[in-house]
Scaffold this motif. Structure first.
Motif, PDB file in Angstrom:
ATOM      1  N   ASP A 656       0.866  -1.167   0.000  1.00 35.70           N
ATOM      2  CA  ASP A 656       0.000   0.000   0.000  1.00 35.70           C
ATOM      3  C   ASP A 656       0.906   1.221   0.000  1.00 35.70           C
ATOM      4  N   VAL A 657       0.556   2.237  -0.804  1.00 36.98           N
ATOM      5  CA  VAL A 657       1.471   3.365  -0.981  1.00 36.98           C
ATOM      6  C   VAL A 657       1.786   4.080   0.327  1.00 36.98           C
ATOM      7  N   LYS A 658       0.898   3.999   1.316  1.00 37.39           N
ATOM      8  CA  LYS A 658       1.108   4.722   2.561  1.00 37.39           C
ATOM      9  C   LYS A 658       1.891   3.930   3.596  1.00 37.39           C
ATOM     10  N   LYS A 659       2.092   2.614   3.343  1.00 40.92           N
ATOM     11  CA  LYS A 659       2.714   1.768   4.352  1.00 40.92           C
ATOM     12  C   LYS A 659       3.922   1.055   3.759  1.00 40.92           C
ATOM     13  N   PRO A 660       5.062   1.126   4.424  1.00 42.37           N
ATOM     14  CA  PRO A 660       6.272   0.467   3.911  1.00 42.37           C
ATOM     15  C   PRO A 660       6.331  -1.029   4.204  1.00 42.37           C
ATOM     16  N   VAL A 661       5.333  -1.566   4.912  1.00 45.79           N
ATOM     17  CA  VAL A 661       5.301  -2.991   5.220  1.00 45.79           C
ATOM     18  C   VAL A 661       4.530  -3.707   4.113  1.00 45.79           C
ATOM     19  N   PRO A 662       5.119  -4.746   3.473  1.00 42.38           N
ATOM     20  CA  PRO A 662       4.420  -5.441   2.377  1.00 42.38           C
ATOM     21  C   PRO A 662       3.126  -6.093   2.841  1.00 42.38           C
ATOM     22  N   LEU A 663       2.104  -6.028   1.984  1.00 39.70           N
ATOM     23  CA  LEU A 663       0.839  -6.703   2.247  1.00 39.70           C
ATOM     24  C   LEU A 663       0.923  -8.180   1.905  1.00 39.70           C
ATOM     25  N   ALA A 664       1.743  -8.541   0.927  1.00 37.70           N
ATOM     26  CA  ALA A 664       1.901  -9.938   0.517  1.00 37.70           C
ATOM     27  C   ALA A 664       3.221 -10.076  -0.226  1.00 37.70           C
ATOM     28  N   THR A 665       3.730 -11.304  -0.271  1.00 38.02           N
ATOM     29  CA  THR A 665       4.970 -11.595  -0.991  1.00 38.02           C
ATOM     30  C   THR A 665       4.809 -12.906  -1.755  1.00 38.02           C
ATOM     31  N   TRP A 666       5.494 -13.003  -2.907  1.00 39.08           N
ATOM     32  CA  TRP A 666       5.514 -14.224  -3.707  1.00 39.08           C
ATOM     33  C   TRP A 666       6.930 -14.453  -4.224  1.00 39.08           C
ATOM     34  N   MET A 667       7.378 -15.694  -4.166  1.00 37.44           N
ATOM     35  CA  MET A 667       8.664 -16.069  -4.747  1.00 37.44           C
ATOM     36  C   MET A 667       8.452 -16.462  -6.212  1.00 37.44           C
ATOM     37  N   VAL A 668       9.303 -15.972  -7.097  1.00 41.25           N
ATOM     38  CA  VAL A 668       9.181 -16.267  -8.525  1.00 41.25           C
ATOM     39  C   VAL A 668      10.547 -16.671  -9.071  1.00 41.25           C
ATOM     40  N   LYS A 669      10.518 -17.370 -10.205  1.00 38.55           N
ATOM     41  CA  LYS A 669      11.742 -17.848 -10.840  1.00 38.55           C
ATOM     42  C   LYS A 669      12.164 -16.920 -11.967  1.00 38.55           C
ATOM     43  N   LYS A 670      13.488 -16.831 -12.154  1.00 40.04           N
ATOM     44  CA  LYS A 670      14.072 -16.153 -13.315  1.00 40.04           C
ATOM     45  C   LYS A 670      13.527 -14.740 -13.460  1.00 40.04           C
ATOM     46  N   ALA A 671      13.785 -13.906 -12.483  1.00 40.75           N
ATOM     47  CA  ALA A 671      13.164 -12.589 -12.417  1.00 40.75           C
ATOM     48  C   ALA A 671      13.892 -11.518 -13.222  1.00 40.75           C
ATOM     49  N   LYS A 672      15.116 -11.776 -13.648  1.00 43.15           N
ATOM     50  CA  LYS A 672      15.869 -10.768 -14.388  1.00 43.15           C
ATOM     51  C   LYS A 672      15.128 -10.383 -15.661  1.00 43.15           C
ATOM     52  N   LYS A 673      14.885  -9.071 -15.830  1.00 43.53           N
ATOM     53  CA  LYS A 673      14.183  -8.501 -16.977  1.00 43.53           C
ATOM     54  C   LYS A 673      12.722  -8.967 -17.047  1.00 43.53           C
ATOM     55  N   GLY A 674      12.146  -9.342 -15.911  1.00 45.41           N
ATOM     56  CA  GLY A 674      10.733  -9.693 -15.864  1.00 45.41           C
ATOM     57  C   GLY A 674       9.850  -8.452 -15.821  1.00 45.41           C
ATOM     58  N   SER A 675       8.541  -8.668 -15.823  1.00 47.73           N
ATOM     59  CA  SER A 675       7.604  -7.555 -15.835  1.00 47.73           C
ATOM     60  C   SER A 675       6.355  -7.927 -15.049  1.00 47.73           C
ATOM     61  N   LEU A 676       5.628  -6.884 -14.593  1.00 43.98           N
ATOM     62  CA  LEU A 676       4.412  -7.058 -13.815  1.00 43.98           C
ATOM     63  C   LEU A 676       3.299  -6.201 -14.400  1.00 43.98           C
ATOM     64  N   ALA A 677       2.052  -6.605 -14.141  1.00 49.04           N
ATOM     65  CA  ALA A 677       0.889  -5.820 -14.557  1.00 49.04           C
ATOM     66  C   ALA A 677      -0.316  -6.271 -13.750  1.00 49.04           C
ATOM     67  N   PHE A 678      -1.202  -5.316 -13.449  1.00 50.76           N
ATOM     68  CA  PHE A 678      -2.493  -5.632 -12.856  1.00 50.76           C
ATOM     69  C   PHE A 678      -3.534  -5.630 -13.976  1.00 50.76           C
ATOM     70  N   MET A 679      -4.208  -6.771 -14.155  1.00 52.54           N
ATOM     71  CA  MET A 679      -5.195  -6.914 -15.210  1.00 52.54           C
ATOM     72  C   MET A 679      -6.581  -6.987 -14.595  1.00 52.54           C
ATOM     73  N   PRO A 680      -7.593  -6.410 -15.246  1.00 51.61           N
ATOM     74  CA  PRO A 680      -8.964  -6.575 -14.755  1.00 51.61           C
ATOM     75  C   PRO A 680      -9.383  -8.032 -14.836  1.00 51.61           C
ATOM     76  N   PRO A 681     -10.265  -8.498 -13.947  1.00 49.98           N
ATOM     77  CA  PRO A 681     -10.657  -9.911 -13.943  1.00 49.98           C
ATOM     78  C   PRO A 681     -11.426 -10.282 -15.199  1.00 49.98           C
ATOM     79  N   ASP A 682     -11.253 -11.540 -15.619  1.00 50.61           N
ATOM     80  CA  ASP A 682     -11.990 -12.100 -16.747  1.00 50.61           C
ATOM     81  C   ASP A 682     -13.272 -12.717 -16.197  1.00 50.61           C
ATOM     82  N   THR A 683     -14.374 -12.040 -16.351  1.00 52.99           N
ATOM     83  CA  THR A 683     -15.631 -12.489 -15.746  1.00 52.99           C
ATOM     84  C   THR A 683     -16.182 -13.750 -16.376  1.00 52.99           C
TER      85      THR A 683
END
Length: 773
Positions: A656-683
């Motif tokens: 959350d932008v106001k809090k420096p404590v993470p809300l959740a964490t996930w471990m992922v593989k091969k993160a170098k040059k990876g990317s993230l995005a928030f997508m709207p749900p597929d209903t």
């Protein structure tokens, strides 16, 4: 969690008995596609490691309907028997070692609905002995073993041991199997009745170069082998002496010096051996036509060559666009398929060899020279359609459906044919999509040759009638006066975009339309130019409502009114240049990433122009939600003895932008040059029926890794590196009359005109030796 982006070409696919389905090894599963539509039908899930082989059980001639049974092998050391119409796992056999390849000879003589006990059904498997050290140079880690599929037991000893596991090839009749082993080909004849291990005899064929593939003739004793130099060797009448005890005794001491065995090396058991050569590099595909009249070959140059077996004459199927890996016959003689190194499978109509349908996975990106010094963007997201756009190695933008897990379309940015021997001089460096996917911008770079001819081109595209289809609208050459473009961004709800450059300026582009008497003129033009103390501009982003434009000037963030091109405020200062700016939804916060010797993740409050909190983190990407004041960041751990590598794992942190404590964490593989995005749900999908407190769907967080991560999860695609084959090349000696041969040769392997022209002109000049006094 939903996963996608599978590797479709880790192993050869197989057709069903009615040729209406194609079974493809995709990671730990077998994906079944319709050959009519190219769409995914179902999946076979049960293996825990990479699936390496699929063998479909044929149907008896008197069967009333097509049966849908198959055997699969995997690196999880199991062989599975499936009813893939259900789909249902029927039987699992445990093998002691990881399986790399599997064939089942004479399976065509038995059927799934036959009342005959399958006592003669044996699987020949190529396994990897993981108990032997991999770093030991002479360790024999490859083995050929036999398993009785009826009683799930191993039979006999080892047929062969090799330095590494080899793929097993089999004749269409199941009478012969074979492997390549360096400069040799091993073949075995498999007894059809009363199978006995001692009755299996091995035949050796020799060559002076390493073999890369082999194929058996469907009806005659002819075997073809392709080597790493591009040559094809064809042995006729192999195994006549070794497979006959009487003939073997009579021919003791016989050598290839006799006139009756032309081309045969040493004491090889064959009547003759001939050599064909067209491919400039290693042959990866070899197969005979169903009638045995033609031999097909393919390799890195992306051309399928058709050889007439009797005469050696050839014709070509060019422009397949990628190196060829596998060819698969179909029960329908008019249909076959080719697997290519760009993670695509083409269904081909025979004998015309026309592509009728393609099954495409995520393609590999293009790694251009000195990438670490050039601004680049490998991914962009169409939030309205659930698509990810990727830069590919063939100068295209590929649109891939995240929810349906298949390729939607490709947009050819640079009009260039596939040239495997050509050093890439043009590449797509940057791309950006508007939030609704209606507009796209790209930047392509032409590298200079001998210091001349460099060019940067900015292109704007408009979406066509279909999703993922784009038409070119405007081309702008050198948009920032020879300075490199560092970032692109669109303004939400407007036909406006911004481009920044390392030359110290940004430009705001506006789409205009001018109706005249005879025609309508429209396109993109520059509306305004801005700069801040002549500092390099490294990143840019528009706010959610489009009222604010944020541009990073190295270590500070400048805020602008995009309509008036007026500087509103300046915030900063960071430790190192800012590489990414993102507005946190509709809030008054922005998130910045800085990389380099002092990386930093920082959150800024625009209401008081101050920093809220920051971390010293080495982050690859950041994504903000559209409505919520949350963001996710992809973080790489610190490497004590050097820079981060492509095979490094990472962590996704949700804040959350106001809090420096993470809300959740996930471990992922091969993160170098990876990317993230928030997508709207597929209903339309059940897994997105989760709603938050106000009744709206919860957005989905998408993580996509780069080429190294993609290959590490689903198996590496074959590398076409001739240096690995340890070929001793003959030194090149320039001709005294190069103009007579410089334009000779096949069009598939000619170097580009820019290189030919300079060599041609140099050959016309007379060289004189002078001495200075």
């Amino acid at each position: 969690m939903i996963t996608g982006g599978n590797n479709f070409v880790s192993s050869a696919p197989v057709f069903s008995n009615d040729a209406k389905k194609l079974l493809v090894c995709t990671g730990n599963t077998v994906s079944i596609f319709s050959t009519d539509t190219g769409m995914l039908v179902t999946e076979l899930e049960g293996h825990t490691d990479l699936v390496t082989s699929v063998v479909v059980v044929p149907v008896a001639a008197n069967a009333r309907k097509f049966m849908c049974y198959c055997w699969t092998s995997s690196r999880d050391s199991t062989i599975c028997y499936w009813d893939f119409a259900a789909p249902e796992l029927v039987k699992k056999i445990k093998v002691q070692l990881p399986i790399v390849s599997m064939v089942i000879p004479h399976i065509s003589s038995l059927s799934a609905d036959s009342s005959e006990k399958l006592s003669n059904l044996y699987a020949f498997v190529s396994v990897e002995d993981i108990n032997k050290p991999a770093d030991q140079r002479k360790a024999l880690r490859g083995q050929i073993q036999i398993y009785n599929l009826t009683n799930s037991r191993r039979v006999g000893g080892l047929l062969a041991e090799t330095r590494r596991p080899e793929l097993i090839s089999m004749s269409s009749s199941g009478e012969f199997i074979g492997i390549k082993n360096k400069q040799k080909i091993y073949t075995w004849r498999i007894p059809t009745k009363e199978f006995k291990y001692d009755d299996i005899r091995r035949i050796k064929l020799h060559h002076t170069k390493k073999f890369n593939t082999l194929a058996f003739h469907p009806s005659e004793r002819i075997i073809a082998g392709g080597d790493v130099t591009g040559r094809i060797l064809i042995w006729r009448g192999f195994g006549k002496r070794n497979l006959s005890e009487t003939s073997r005794k009579l021919s003791a001491g016989r050598t290839n010096n006799e006139e009756g065995n032309p081309g045969v090396r040493g004491n090889d058991d064959a009547d003759s051996c001939s050599t064909w050569h067209w491919h400039p590099e290693a042959v990866h595909i070899l197969f005979f036509s169903s009638d045995g009249a033609y031999l097909y070959s393919g390799g890195k140059e992306g051309v399928l060559v058709v050889w007439q077996l009797d005469t050696g004459k050839k014709r070509f199927k060019p422009r397949l666009g990628s190196p060829l890996l596998y060819y698969t016959h179909s029960p329908d003689p008019s249909l076959s398929c080719i697997s290519c190194a760009d993670n695509s499978i083409h269904l081909i109509k025979m004998p015309s060899m026309a592509i009728v349908k393609s099954i495409g996975g995520i393609k590999l990106p293009f790694s251009f020279p000195d990438m670490h010094k050039r601004p680049s963007s490998d991914f962009a997201f169409d939030y309205s359609s659930g698509l990810v756009a990727l830069r590919t190695s063939d100068h295209c933008i590929q649109f891939f459906s995240l929810f349906e897990n298949f390729e939607v379309s490709q947009v050819q940015v640079c009009e260039r044919n596939f040239q495997p021997v050509d050093d890439p001089m043009v590449f797509v460096a940057l791309m950006s999509l508007s939030g609704d996917g209606s507009m796209m911008s790209t930047v392509e770079v032409r590298l200079p040759e001998e210091g001349l001819g460099d060019l940067i081109t900015l292109k704007f595209w408009a979406r066509g009638s279909r999703v993922g289809e784009y038409n070119l609208v405007t081309v702008i050459y050198e948009p920032h006066s020879y300075a490199e473009v560092s970032a692109l961004a669109f303004r939400s709800g407007y036909r406006m975009a911004v481009s920044t450059s390392l030359g110290g300026e940004f430009k705001v582009w506006l789409y205009y339309s001018d109706k005249q008497k005879d025609h309508q003129k429209s396109g993109w033009r520059c509306q305004s130019v801005g700069s801040y103390k002549k500092m390099p501009m490294t990143a840019a982003a528009f706010s959610a409502d489009g009222s604010v434009l944020a541009v990073a000037a190295e270590t500070v963030v400048t805020l602008w009114d995009p309509d008036k091109n007026a500087l509103v405020a300046v915030i900063g200062d960071t430790f190192t240049p800012i590489t990414t700016i993102s507005f946190a939804g509709k809030s008054d916060y922005i998130v910045t990433l800085s990389q380099g010797s002092n990386p930093q993740l920082a959150v800024w409050d625009l209401s008081n122009l101050s920093i809220v909190w920051s971390y010293k983190l080495r982050a690859e990407a950041v994504a903000c939600t559209e409505d919520l004041s949350q963001f996710a960041v992809l973080v790489l751990p610190e490497v004590p003895n050097g820079p981060a590598t492509g095979d490094q794992n990472g962590i996704i942190l949700l804040f959350d932008v106001k809090k420096p404590v993470p809300l959740a964490t996930w471990m992922v593989k091969k993160a170098k040059k990876g990317s993230l995005a928030f997508m709207p749900p597929d209903t339309s999908r059940q897994h997105t029926d989760v709603e938050d407190a106000d009744g709206s769907g919860i957005p989905l967080l998408v993580y996509i890794n780069a080429r190294i991560g993609y290959t590490s999860i689903y198996g590496e695609l074959p590398e076409f590196d001739s240096k690995k084959d340890e070929i001793q090349e003959i030194p090149f000696v320039p001709s005294e009359r190069p103009w007579e041969t410089i334009f000779s040769g096949s069009s598939h392997v000619l170097p580009p005109l820019t290189k030919l022209c300079s060599a041609f002109l140099s050959s016309l000049l007379e060289k004189r030796h002078t001495t200075l006094e």
